[in-house]
Design an enzyme around this catalytic site. Structure first.
Site, PDB file in Angstrom:
ATOM      1  N   GLN A   1      -4.703  -5.072   7.126  1.00 60.98           N
ATOM      2  CA  GLN A   1      -5.769  -5.972   6.642  1.00 60.98           C
ATOM      3  C   GLN A   1      -5.818  -7.289   7.405  1.00 60.98           C
ATOM      4  O   GLN A   1      -6.651  -8.140   7.086  1.00 60.98           O
ATOM      5  CB  GLN A   1      -5.575  -6.253   5.137  1.00 60.98           C
ATOM      6  CG  GLN A   1      -5.677  -5.030   4.252  1.00 60.98           C
ATOM      7  CD  GLN A   1      -7.084  -4.431   4.215  1.00 60.98           C
ATOM      8  OE1 GLN A   1      -8.044  -5.034   4.699  1.00 60.98           O
ATOM      9  NE2 GLN A   1      -7.212  -3.243   3.657  1.00 60.98           N
TER      10      GLN A   1
ATOM     11  N   LYS B   1     -10.401  -0.522  10.681  1.00 59.32           N
ATOM     12  CA  LYS B   1     -10.492  -1.726   9.866  1.00 59.32           C
ATOM     13  C   LYS B   1     -10.772  -2.957  10.721  1.00 59.32           C
ATOM     14  O   LYS B   1     -10.743  -4.083  10.223  1.00 59.32           O
ATOM     15  CB  LYS B   1      -9.197  -1.927   9.072  1.00 59.32           C
ATOM     16  CG  LYS B   1      -9.020  -0.907   7.946  1.00 59.32           C
ATOM     17  CD  LYS B   1      -7.894  -1.313   7.036  1.00 59.32           C
ATOM     18  CE  LYS B   1      -7.322  -0.178   6.245  1.00 59.32           C
ATOM     19  NZ  LYS B   1      -8.179   0.281   5.170  1.00 59.32           N
TER      20      LYS B   1
ATOM     21  N   CYS C   1      -4.795   2.491  -3.569  1.00 65.73           N
ATOM     22  CA  CYS C   1      -3.499   2.951  -3.036  1.00 65.73           C
ATOM     23  C   CYS C   1      -2.406   1.917  -3.290  1.00 65.73           C
ATOM     24  O   CYS C   1      -1.524   1.694  -2.450  1.00 65.73           O
ATOM     25  CB  CYS C   1      -3.591   3.288  -1.549  1.00 65.73           C
ATOM     26  SG  CYS C   1      -4.792   4.550  -1.191  1.00 65.73           S
TER      27      CYS C   1
ATOM     28  N   ASP D   1       2.923  -4.565   8.128  1.00 64.93           N
ATOM     29  CA  ASP D   1       1.715  -3.761   7.934  1.00 64.93           C
ATOM     30  C   ASP D   1       0.529  -4.704   8.108  1.00 64.93           C
ATOM     31  O   ASP D   1       0.213  -5.510   7.219  1.00 64.93           O
ATOM     32  CB  ASP D   1       1.753  -3.151   6.528  1.00 64.93           C
ATOM     33  CG  ASP D   1       0.451  -2.447   6.175  1.00 64.93           C
ATOM     34  OD1 ASP D   1      -0.517  -2.551   6.945  1.00 64.93           O
ATOM     35  OD2 ASP D   1       0.404  -1.795   5.113  1.00 64.93           O
TER      36      ASP D   1
ATOM     37  N   HIS E   1       0.865  -1.183   0.000  1.00 65.37           N
ATOM     38  CA  HIS E   1       0.000   0.000   0.000  1.00 65.37           C
ATOM     39  C   HIS E   1       0.903   1.236   0.000  1.00 65.37           C
ATOM     40  O   HIS E   1       2.023   1.184   0.528  1.00 65.37           O
ATOM     41  CB  HIS E   1      -0.841  -0.051   1.276  1.00 65.37           C
ATOM     42  CG  HIS E   1      -1.902   0.989   1.387  1.00 65.37           C
ATOM     43  ND1 HIS E   1      -1.627   2.274   1.776  1.00 65.37           N
ATOM     44  CD2 HIS E   1      -3.235   0.943   1.166  1.00 65.37           C
ATOM     45  CE1 HIS E   1      -2.752   2.972   1.802  1.00 65.37           C
ATOM     46  NE2 HIS E   1      -3.743   2.191   1.432  1.00 65.37           N
TER      47      HIS E   1
HETATM   48  N1  C6P Z   1      -6.374   0.492   2.818  1.00 66.34           N
HETATM   49  C1  C6P Z   1      -8.253   0.152   1.317  1.00 66.34           C
HETATM   50  O1  C6P Z   1      -9.359   0.450   0.833  1.00 66.34           O
HETATM   51  P1  C6P Z   1      -5.032   3.807   7.069  1.00 66.34           P
HETATM   52  O2  C6P Z   1      -5.628   4.598   5.937  1.00 66.34           O
HETATM   53  O3  C6P Z   1      -3.847   4.483   7.709  1.00 66.34           O
HETATM   54  O4  C6P Z   1      -6.055   3.343   8.053  1.00 66.34           O
HETATM   55  O5  C6P Z   1      -4.501   2.431   6.410  1.00 66.34           O
HETATM   56  C2  C6P Z   1      -3.576   2.474   5.358  1.00 66.34           C
HETATM   57  C3  C6P Z   1      -3.347   1.100   4.827  1.00 66.34           C
HETATM   58  C4  C6P Z   1      -2.108   0.512   5.001  1.00 66.34           C
HETATM   59  N2  C6P Z   1      -1.870  -0.741   4.581  1.00 66.34           N
HETATM   60  C5  C6P Z   1      -2.804  -1.486   3.976  1.00 66.34           C
HETATM   61  C6  C6P Z   1      -2.483  -2.893   3.570  1.00 66.34           C
HETATM   62  C7  C6P Z   1      -4.086  -0.955   3.763  1.00 66.34           C
HETATM   63  O6  C6P Z   1      -5.008  -1.697   3.172  1.00 66.34           O
HETATM   64  C8  C6P Z   1      -4.367   0.369   4.180  1.00 66.34           C
HETATM   65  C9  C6P Z   1      -5.698   1.006   3.910  1.00 66.34           C
HETATM   66  C10 C6P Z   1      -7.723   0.950   2.475  1.00 66.34           C
HETATM   67  O7  C6P Z   1      -7.597  -0.797   0.889  1.00 66.34           O
HETATM   68  C11 C6P Z   1      -7.809   2.427   2.205  1.00 66.34           C
HETATM   69  S1  C6P Z   1      -6.760   2.908   0.876  1.00 66.34           S
END
Ligand code: C6P
Length: 410
Positions: free
Chosen positions: A207, A230, A368, A204, A125
């Site tokens: 998910q 999430k 992203c 990370d 991401h």
């Molecule tokens: N992915 C998706 O629709 P934040 O925005 O900080 O809570 O998470 C960022 C992020 C980092 N790593 C991974 C693997 C992610 O999936 C995400 C967030 C969302 O897939 C929003 S782009």
């Protein structure tokens, strides 16, 4: 006797799901972007604001004492959730993005020297890519990538040991579950190999945290990041787990109130971790709501959520592949509950707008993951992502809407 599904047991806990969108019962399949919140979390946020709110660590009055206790208990709750050695290894942040930026800035920004290597995968991401690009530019470090191949998004893990042997990798940062491919990466093995070569590891877990049991001691990672929103918790709250011995050596990411022991006009002395990394008034309600969300996930059972995800991810991928001219991305089996796809020549945004007209919430775009989606030869994909409250009949609705879209746009 048939065992009731997770949705049969828990869907009623999510009041937002009981509504119609564009005249159809809502089918919420955008859980990888953000999950919904159970009543227990909504109630706890309301209860906290009605009874206990004050600033933390600052006041000696009753409300501040109560708010501080709830906030620090939430930290302990997160530590237990992750099986971390102690609550001092848990930093509250705004989310996964801020957690990774903190490590890139405060650890890598001070530790890395010109020529040092940062190892990533091609499925990261942007939150686990851009912070490393910036720090690499700043200190003269170099980015290395584990290559992702084919529509299944495979990584040849057998090359890992050689990459470490041949290159001066100081940190490996990778996603546990890809938000585009639904692929689950072998993070414990990666950490073992990295440590054998003296490198630091960051996972990370955006998910994975709300979707499976997560044990930082079993994975043996140095850092792990996730977001509250999430995993049934509030937005604007996230976690950085850090190995204490590393956090203790790191400079603060931001500075200001509450992160100091003493300040003079000339300088300041930092508090030990985790408070060193929590400058300013934190998202107190967010932390408390997150603790309630983690209680909820443990009540449902993280093993059950993981099985449910596999079930929906695998069945959805299989059924979508049966639709003519539909290309599914990610592994053939053993996938998380995330399925990205391209239907004929229909632009993902048109497909998502069409599905929305039928009450089905999907996500369309590059998620992203621009470099990865470009590598697949596309600008965007559509994505369905499942969670513990989704039903088999909702999966039927997804399949039906995709057949209708193929006819409508065909
Ligand atoms: N992915 C998706 O629709 P934040 O925005 O900080 O809570 O998470 C960022 C992020 C980092 N790593 C991974 C693997 C992610 O999936 C995400 C967030 C969302 O897939 C929003 S782009």
């Amino acid at each position: 006797m048939t065992v009731p599904s997770l949705a049969e047991r828990f869907r009623a806990d999510f009041p937002i799901l009981d509504q119609t969108v564009n005249g159809h019962p809502l089918v919420y399949l955008d859980n990888a972007a953000s999950t919904q919140r159970p009543t227990s979390v909504i109630n706890e946020l309301s209860r906290y604001y009605r009874h206990d709110h004050a600033n933390v660590h600052r006041g000696l009055h009753a409300l501040s004492t109560r708010a501080t206790a709830l906030y620090e208990n939430a930290r302990q709750r997160v530590a237990t959730f992750l099986n971390a050695e102690d609550p001092e290894s848990i930093v509250f942040t705004r989310g996964t993005t801020e957690s990774i930026n903190l490590v890139a800035s405060s650890w890598a920004g001070n530790e890395l020297k010109p020529g040092d290597g940062i190892l990533l995968t091609q499925m990261e991401h942007h939150a686990n890519l851009i912070p490393w690009q910036i720090v690499a530019r700043r200190v003269g470090a170099r980015l290395y990538f584990l290559t992702v191949t084919g529509d299944e998004g495979e990584i040849d893990w057998s090359q890992l040991d050689t990459i470490f042997t041949d290159n001066p990798i100081r940190i490996v940062a990778l996603t546990h579950i890809s938000n585009s491919l639904g692929r689950i990466n072998p993070v414990a093995e990666v950490c073992r190999t990295a440590h054998k070569h003296g490198a630091v590891t960051l996972i990370d877990a955006a998910q994975s945290a709300g979707h499976m049991p997560l044990d930082v001691r079993a994975i043996d990672c140095d850092f792990l990041a996730f977001s509250g929103h999430k995993c049934c918790g509030p937005t604007g709250i996230g976690i950085l787990y850090g190995r204490k011995s590393l956090l203790e050596k790191m400079e603060p990411y931001q500075t200001g109130g509450e992160m100091i022991v003493s300040v003079t006009f000339e300088g300041a002395e930092w508090k030990p971790p985790p408070h060193r990394f929590e400058a300013g008034t934190p998202h107190i309600a967010g932390a408390i709501g997150l603790a309630t969300a983690l209680d909820y996930l443990d009540q449902v059972g993280r093993n059950s959520i993981q099985e449910n995800d596999h079930h929906f991810g695998n069945i959805a991928a299989t059924r979508l592949r049966e639709i003519p001219d539909l290309r599914v991305f990610g592994p053939l089996d053993e996938r998380a509950g995330i399925v990205s796809f391209q239907l004929g020549k229909i632009h993902a945004h048109d497909l998502v707008a069409f599905a929305d007209q039928h009450g089905v919430a999907l996500r369309g775009g590059h998620h992203c993951n621009q470099p990865l989606v470009r590598k697949l030869g596309l600008h965007a994909t559509a994505r369905a992502s499942f969670y513990l409250y989704n039903t088999e009949s909702e999966l039927d609705r997804l399949v039906a809407v995709l057949h209708s879209a193929a006819k409508y746009f065909g």
